[in-house]
Design a protein around this motif. Structure first.
Motif, PDB file in Angstrom:
ATOM      1  N   TYR A  12       0.824  -1.202   0.057  1.00  0.00           N
ATOM      2  CA  TYR A  12       0.134   0.105   0.240  1.00  0.00           C
ATOM      3  C   TYR A  12       0.869   1.244  -0.102  1.00  0.00           C
ATOM      4  N   LEU A  20      -9.206   3.287  -2.044  1.00  0.00           N
ATOM      5  CA  LEU A  20      -9.500   2.330  -1.070  1.00  0.00           C
ATOM      6  C   LEU A  20     -10.908   2.776  -0.200  1.00  0.00           C
ATOM      7  N   VAL A  72      -2.154  -4.141  -1.684  1.00  0.00           N
ATOM      8  CA  VAL A  72      -3.228  -3.824  -2.681  1.00  0.00           C
ATOM      9  C   VAL A  72      -2.767  -4.733  -3.899  1.00  0.00           C
ATOM     10  N   ILE A  79      -7.197  -0.175  -8.554  1.00  0.00           N
ATOM     11  CA  ILE A  79      -7.063  -1.113  -7.614  1.00  0.00           C
ATOM     12  C   ILE A  79      -8.238  -1.923  -7.333  1.00  0.00           C
ATOM     13  N   PHE A  82      -7.652  -5.020  -1.566  1.00  0.00           N
ATOM     14  CA  PHE A  82      -6.490  -4.944  -0.693  1.00  0.00           C
ATOM     15  C   PHE A  82      -6.696  -5.683   0.615  1.00  0.00           C
TER      16      PHE A  82
END
Length: 164
Positions: A12, A20, A72, A79, A82
């Motif tokens: 991350y 996120l 992630v 993305i 995660f």
């Protein structure tokens, strides 16, 4: 860190946080809707008064704590999910304590890849035991199925709530 096809799993970075935040709210919305249908309203309103705020608090912990290792999964700079690991030497284990996958990419192996990467990180830190938890409600059924397929054994715990 790890690459699967065109999906990459990496550590991350602070720039990932807005993505996120959006992913977290979308991923957990159906889970909390199922939870609300699964428990008594008087329990839900006390135990889960504002799930969005609680998820943001949890995500801030994941993103901002130096004691937590967050990774992630991304594809084409988007993305997909995660996972966050914490480490508990007093219990001889590492814990994958938060995992989220974008609803548009669920059931495509993203969660499994994140869990496998988390397990490797935990092994590298010298732990021989990995713990992962989830709810017993219908909204968490897919998570339970994934964990069982991956060889995790259920540790029986019963949690009861009563409004007083």
């Amino acid at each position: 860190m790890t690459s699967l096809g065109s999906m990459n799993i990496r550590d991350y970075e602070a720039d990932d946080k807005p993505a996120l935040e959006e992913l977290t709210l979308r991923a957990w919305e159906p889970v909390f809707a199922d939870l609300e249908r699964s428990i008594k309203p008087e329990i839900y309103e006390v135990f889960v008064p504002d799930w969005q705020a609680e998820q943001m608090r949890s995500l801030n912990t994941v993103c901002d704590s130096g004691d937590i290792h967050t990774i992630v999964a991304e594809r084409d700079e988007k993305i997909l999910g995660f996972a966050a690991m914490s480490f508990h030497p007093e219990d001889f284990l590492g814990q994958i304590f938060m995992i989220g996958v974008d609803p548009d990419y669920q059931r495509r192996g993203v969660g499994t890849a994140l869990i496998n990467a988390g397990i490797e990180i935990i092994k590298q830190r010298g732990f021989a035991l990995v713990m992962i938890e989830t709810g017993g409600d219908p909204g968490h059924a897919a998570a339970r199925k994934t964990y069982e397929k991956m060889g995790f054994d259920l540790y029986p715990v019963a949690r009861y709530l009563k409004r007083v």
